[in-house]
Design a protein around this motif. Structure first.
Motif, PDB file in Angstrom:
ATOM      1  N   ARG A 291       9.785  30.417   8.121  1.00 60.26           N
ATOM      2  CA  ARG A 291       9.299  29.953   9.321  1.00 60.26           C
ATOM      3  C   ARG A 291       7.767  30.658   9.398  1.00 60.26           C
ATOM      4  NH1 ARG A 291       6.567  27.831  13.103  1.00 60.26           N
ATOM      5  NH2 ARG A 291       7.449  27.000  14.907  1.00 60.26           N
ATOM      6  N   PHE A 293       4.699  32.059  11.637  1.00 64.93           N
ATOM      7  CA  PHE A 293       4.284  32.056  12.906  1.00 64.93           C
ATOM      8  C   PHE A 293       2.879  32.563  12.768  1.00 64.93           C
ATOM      9  CE2 PHE A 293       8.869  32.403  13.648  1.00 64.93           C
ATOM     10  CZ  PHE A 293       8.969  31.347  14.434  1.00 64.93           C
ATOM     11  N   GLU A 294       2.132  32.588  13.749  1.00 63.56           N
ATOM     12  CA  GLU A 294       0.445  33.060  13.854  1.00 63.56           C
ATOM     13  C   GLU A 294       0.619  34.736  13.550  1.00 63.56           C
ATOM     14  OE1 GLU A 294      -3.306  32.973  16.603  1.00 63.56           O
ATOM     15  OE2 GLU A 294      -1.389  31.945  17.183  1.00 63.56           O
ATOM     16  N   THR A 297       6.304  36.029  10.403  1.00 65.18           N
ATOM     17  CA  THR A 297       7.107  34.970   9.709  1.00 65.18           C
ATOM     18  C   THR A 297       8.552  35.519   9.782  1.00 65.18           C
ATOM     19  OG1 THR A 297       5.258  34.971   8.035  1.00 65.18           O
ATOM     20  CG2 THR A 297       7.531  34.039   7.419  1.00 65.18           C
ATOM     21  N   SER A 345      12.456  25.374  19.938  1.00 68.46           N
ATOM     22  CA  SER A 345      12.499  26.682  19.094  1.00 68.46           C
ATOM     23  C   SER A 345      13.626  27.832  19.505  1.00 68.46           C
ATOM     24  CB  SER A 345      11.245  27.461  19.309  1.00 68.46           C
ATOM     25  OG  SER A 345       9.969  26.766  18.718  1.00 68.46           O
ATOM     26  N   GLU A 374       5.937  32.094  20.014  1.00 64.89           N
ATOM     27  CA  GLU A 374       6.276  32.710  18.622  1.00 64.89           C
ATOM     28  C   GLU A 374       6.847  34.075  18.862  1.00 64.89           C
ATOM     29  OE1 GLU A 374       2.772  33.039  16.356  1.00 64.89           O
ATOM     30  OE2 GLU A 374       2.698  30.686  16.177  1.00 64.89           O
TER      31      GLU A 374
END
Length: 559
Positions: A291, A293-294, A297, A345, A374
């Motif tokens: 997954r 994320f900015e 991960t 989320s 995030e």
């Protein structure tokens, strides 16, 4: 010029006998008709409306050179060859026909017509005995569904099979395919390729295979070997990938990966199935999730993964079963099963879950993690909650109870709240370098505040029951709450994840035939050929033939 009757009879009789003798064998070329006949001694020049025959094959052209000794003819202008026993016809500007081998060499503006399938080229050799046509220097095949072009090709008419080689392009209303070797069956209209194969759909989707493919052009069914299908919303890859376009269904074997571009979630496994319309995928066999994320991960390893993600569904989720291993920069854990809700989320862990965050370890019967922007923001745990945190001296501070709420800032825990049957055990330190003793407390609710992972403040309810144990009186039993387990050996790492499944990344610079410029193949003109011959000192001279006087009509020709 006039001929006497005896001369006319003699010449006509000789021509009749000659044609009859050569026609008796059944394998020699026959002259059926021509406007005029010139030549003698084994070479004849036929002019105007030439009609010849070889067994069941009929030949028509504007003019011809007939070599009786070798049973061969050179055919010029509007050459048309057809067989009375099959559907194949050919047209060309020039041809050579060998009556002994039944080989026709067709040149310039060749059209090979087999009913629904037509082949266009400038250089074609057609073996009528084997019923095989071979072209070179580019050809094009057209049927009701597809147009195929290549540098070289072989059409096995009896098998309804065409083999294309070098710069092969298949075009239909839905797709354009490029490869260097393709076998096309004209009846089911299927294409099988070897080696690198690239397709682009009319919507801009790409379908690529490194080791060949199978394409049923009528039923829109694909099978790719080391293949990738890339659409606007997803990317699916496998060593063997089946794609049924009409159903929006994928099935992969060996090194399967499904990437949801909207969610930035990629799933890996040994085998998998994916339904595009439903956004539903099932992957099993050393399965793995990434997954993205900015700033980070999340990696999730499991035996089996199920993902449901479609706009029409109120529930959008990822389910993982058995041998769960979770790794993120601020969160690491194991459990038997997991559920990840795409909408909010949240991550839920079930059946003996364990989570590690910075210096803490938490266990419970079930856990729910809330990720916002995030980052891990909160965790909620139920039943048999047990939290263990190490301090600067690696002592184990402990909390337990029925429910727990944990709050995080920038991925690090800053507050824990225990509700119901709360117990706590934490070490009292002097200057973070010396242990003074242990505080043990029973309380319905307990709150601990942290800074940089270290306990800074503890708050209990109205009537807590606590005691302090000096360091010199601390024993093994008194330094542990009931149920204490430090399970750090179970903590997964990136090395654990990559041991579970080694991911080979897709090379963004992989060769693609659509990246190569299309080469234009053009045949030289007669003038260019003439100049090229002259440069090499070759200047062909035109044969000078003395015309024979026509003394009679050809067989079947009206006077």
């Amino acid at each position: 010029m006039k001929f006497s009757l005896p001369q006319f009879i003699l010449i006509g009789l000789g021509l009749f006998i000659s044609l009859s003798v050569f026609g008796q064998g059944g394998s020699v070329l026959e002259i059926n008709e021509a406007d005029s006949l010139l030549g003698a001694n084994g070479f004849e020049r036929l002019l105007g409306n030439v009609k010849m025959k070889h067994q069941t094959t009929l030949i028509n052209c504007d003019s011809a050179h007939f070599y009786r000794a070798t049973n061969m003819a050179k055919l010029y202008g509007r050459v048309f060859i057809e067989d009375m026993e099959d559907s194949v016809t050919t047209k060309s500007a020039y041809a050579e026909y060998d009556g002994n081998t039944k080989l026709a060499k067709l040149r310039n503006n060749v059209i090979f017509d087999n009913g629904e399938t037509k082949l266009y080229t400038d250089f074609l050799d057609y073996n009528r005995k084997a019923n095989i046509a071979t072209y070179f220097n580019e050809g094009k095949v057209v049927d009701s569904t597809n147009v195929l072009t290549s540098e070289r090709g072989k059409y096995e008419v009896n098998l309804e099979k065409i083999t294309f080689e070098d710069d092969v392009v298949l075009v239909n209303p839905d797709y354009t395919m490029k490869t260097n070797f393709l076998v096309y069956l004209t009846i089911p209209k299927t294409a099988e390729t070897q080696g690198l194969t690239n397709l682009v759909s009319k919507e801009g989707n790409t379908l690529n295979a490194q080791k060949g493919s199978f394409y049923d052009t009528q039923n829109k069914l694909f099978r790719f070997y080391d293949g990738v299908v890339d659409t606007e919303t997803s990317r699916v890859k496998a060593e063997e990938l089946l794609y049924r376009e009409l159903e929006g269904y994928y099935e992969g074997k060996e090194n399967v990966r499904v990437f949801n571009k909207e969610r930035e979630v990629e799933i890996f496994g040994d085998e998998g199935k994916y339904w595009e319309e439903r956004g539903y995928s099932l992957v099993h066999g050393n399965a793995l999730v990434r997954r993205y994320f900015e700033k980070d991960t999340l990696y999730l390893a499991a035996d089996t993964l199920i993902s449901q993600d479609h706009e029409s569904d109120s529930l959008k989720y990822l389910l993982a079963f058995h041998s769960i291993q979770l790794v993120k920069s601020d969160l690491t854990g194991v459990s038997d099963s997991l559920a990840y809700n795409y909408n909010d989320s949240t991550i839920q862990l079930f059946q003996d879950p364990v989570i590690w965050n910075q210096k803490s370890q938490i266990t419970a019967d079930s856990m729910t993690f809330f990720i916002q922007n995030e980052e891990l923001k909160r965790v909620y745990m139920q039943e048999n909650v047990f939290s263990v945190m190490t301090d600067t001296l690696t002592n184990f501070n402990q909390m337990k109870g029925r429910k727990l709420n944990g709050y995080f800032t920038e991925g690090q825990i800053n507050r824990l709240e225990i509700e119901g049957n709360g117990e706590s055990l934490y070490y009292a330190l002097e200057g973070d370098t010396l242990t003074q003793g242990i505080n043990r407390t029973l309380s319905a609710t307990i709150r601990m505040d942290f800074k940089d992972g270290v306990i800074k403040k503890v708050k209990y309810d109205v009537k807590p029951d606590g005691k302090f144990i000096p360091f010199q009186l601390v024993e093994e039993e008194s330094s542990r709450l009931e149920g204490f387990q430090w399970r750090i050996e179970e903590k997964p790492s990136m090395e654990t994840i990559f041991t579970w499944r080694k991911v080979e990344e897709i090379d963004p610079n992989e060769k693609n035939l659509f990246d190569e410029p299309d080469a234009e193949i053009r045949m030289p003109t007669d003038e260019e050929i003439q100049k090229s011959l002259e440069k090499r000192g070759l200047r062909p001279e035109k044969p000078k033939l003395k015309p024979l006087k026509k003394v009679g009509n050809l067989p079947n020709e009206k006077p």
